[in-house]
Scaffold this motif. Structure first.
Motif, mmCIF file in Angstrom:
data_model
loop_
_atom_site.group_PDB
_atom_site.id
_atom_site.type_symbol
_atom_site.label_atom_id
_atom_site.label_comp_id
_atom_site.label_asym_id
_atom_site.label_seq_id
_atom_site.Cartn_x
_atom_site.Cartn_y
_atom_site.Cartn_z
ATOM 1 N N UNK A 1 11.967 4.648 10.897
ATOM 2 C CA UNK A 1 11.793 5.399 9.650
ATOM 3 C C UNK A 1 12.305 6.835 9.790
ATOM 4 N N UNK A 2 13.611 6.996 10.048
ATOM 5 C CA UNK A 2 14.185 8.325 10.248
ATOM 6 C C UNK A 2 14.159 9.196 9.001
ATOM 7 N N UNK A 3 13.977 8.571 7.835
ATOM 8 C CA UNK A 3 13.978 9.325 6.584
ATOM 9 C C UNK A 3 12.576 9.739 6.125
ATOM 10 N N UNK A 4 11.551 9.342 6.873
ATOM 11 C CA UNK A 4 10.166 9.642 6.473
ATOM 12 C C UNK A 4 9.657 10.910 7.154
ATOM 13 N N UNK A 5 8.854 11.686 6.413
ATOM 14 C CA UNK A 5 8.370 12.959 6.955
ATOM 15 C C UNK A 5 6.872 12.988 7.240
ATOM 16 N N UNK B 1 5.010 16.372 14.666
ATOM 17 C CA UNK B 1 3.835 16.026 15.466
ATOM 18 C C UNK B 1 4.023 14.684 16.169
ATOM 19 N N UNK B 2 4.696 13.756 15.509
ATOM 20 C CA UNK B 2 4.985 12.464 16.147
ATOM 21 C C UNK B 2 5.887 12.687 17.358
ATOM 22 N N UNK B 3 6.876 13.552 17.201
ATOM 23 C CA UNK B 3 7.803 13.846 18.308
ATOM 24 C C UNK B 3 7.059 14.474 19.481
ATOM 25 N N UNK C 1 -5.842 12.403 11.523
ATOM 26 C CA UNK C 1 -4.976 11.242 11.686
ATOM 27 C C UNK C 1 -3.698 11.323 10.857
ATOM 28 N N UNK C 2 -3.477 12.455 10.207
ATOM 29 C CA UNK C 2 -2.231 12.678 9.480
ATOM 30 C C UNK C 2 -1.203 13.299 10.431
ATOM 31 N N UNK C 3 0.003 12.743 10.434
ATOM 32 C CA UNK C 3 1.061 13.233 11.326
ATOM 33 C C UNK C 3 2.320 13.543 10.513
ATOM 34 N N UNK C 4 2.886 14.726 10.746
ATOM 35 C CA UNK C 4 4.226 14.949 10.211
ATOM 36 C C UNK C 4 5.212 14.553 11.310
#
Length: 336
Positions: free
Chosen positions: A204-208, A177-179, A171-174
């Motif tokens: 949240x464009x600044x979040x990784x 992976x979201x894209x 359930x962790x996404x970078x």
């Protein structure tokens, strides 16, 4: 010998309520699409919502059986809805509880918002919130020192308990992976996932790094950023957990998950809030409901006069899975 066929079987009030709510269930259908068509009134889209409504309707039925034992039909019981809700107010139950009970009965009986006979619930005020505020009895049975990692984990992600208990390593996404998830969702026509991915990428464009919250409150799926001083610890634990393994095999029932969710919201607000003195009250900002309002939010009630950055509040609302900014302000953002 079997029962006589001439004897007509009559369902109990509980059975009548159960049958009616079952007919209202619309699992798998899109609530968002139904909202656009104005057809959400007689349907329930989430199993959690169903459970909550059933619970409060059962409370109503138990009261009916004591106060009006002659009533044998849920249809007839409708005339006593307001009387029952008033007894709940008289017992000094919280405004949140009364509104939840009213919502269950309004849904069951199809009582419209503009119905002049609809029960007028007491207003919900921030000052009256008791949940996760101050020292509680359960805190004596929960060691913050022994559960430090769990606490930091919750504060970095803003979980609700159910999602936390079912969280898996996958359930962790970078951001990449979201894209990719967004592309897959568009191909599959998965509206809910499309909205979750678009919100994460747009707001949240600044979040990784993000955490996916599957089947959150109301059956929603959301993707929210991981933030705070313990962010790397959270990512590390997720990466060290197998894709199908539970991240937390046991979550202490005395853990104040909701309270740590408020810590997450407050940290997120502080991260994105702009200095109030640099904002212009006359500058309008597009809110979640599509209306233009001032970029400065002026608090009311016990915090009357306090000013907040409405854009930052909106980001907190999205991260928490809410669409209403006042929910983020009254229930989560604290100690500013």
């Amino acid at each position: 010998m079997g029962k006589s066929k001439s004897r007509k079987y009559k369902k109990t009030l509980h059975q009548q309520a159960y049958s009616h709510l079952q007919k209202m269930m619309a699992l798998g259908e899109s609530k968002e699409e139904a909202k656009k068509e104005g057809k959400t009134g007689d349907k329930i889209y989430s199993p959690e919502t169903y459970k909550v409504y059933m619970k409060h309707i059962n409370y109503f039925i138990r009261w009916i059986r004591k106060a009006h034992p002659e009533i044998t039909s849920m249809k007839t019981a409708r005339r006593y809805v307001n009387e029952w809700l008033q007894t709940r107010v008289d017992k000094e139950l919280s405004a949140w509880t009364v509104q939840a009970e009213a919502a269950a009965l309004n849904k069951y009986y199809g009582i419209a918002r503009d119905d002049p006979k609809r029960f007028q619930c007491p207003s919900r005020k921030r000052v009256d919130i008791k949940r996760s505020r101050g020292e509680k009895v359960r805190d004596k049975h929960f060691s913050k020192q022994a559960n430090e990692e769990l606490i930091h984990f919750c504060q970095a992600c803003g979980f609700r308990r159910k999602v936390l208990e079912h969280l898996r390593g996958d359930d962790l996404y970078d951001r990449a992976r979201v894209e990719q998830k967004l592309k897959d969702a568009r191909e599959a026509g998965d509206i809910a996932m499309i909205h979750a991915c678009e919100d994460a990428l747009t707001f949240f464009p600044d979040q990784d790094y993000f955490m996916i919250h599957r089947r959150d409150k109301g059956g929603k799926t959301r993707i929210s950023p991981i933030v705070g001083p313990h962010k790397q610890d959270v990512i590390r634990r997720m990466q060290n957990t197998g894709p199908d393994e539970l991240v937390w095999r046991y979550v202490n029932k005395n853990c104040d998950v909701h309270g740590y969710r408020a810590d997450y919201a407050t940290y997120l607000y502080k991260q994105y809030a702009r200095p109030i003195e640099k904002l212009d009250y006359n500058h309008k900002f597009m809110c979640a409901d599509g209306k233009m309002r001032s970029e400065i939010y002026i608090c009311r009630s016990d915090e009357s006069g306090k000013k907040l950055d409405r854009r930052a509040v909106r980001l907190v609302s999205v991260a928490l899975g809410h669409n209403r900014e006042d929910t983020a302000i009254t229930s989560y953002i604290r100690n500013l």
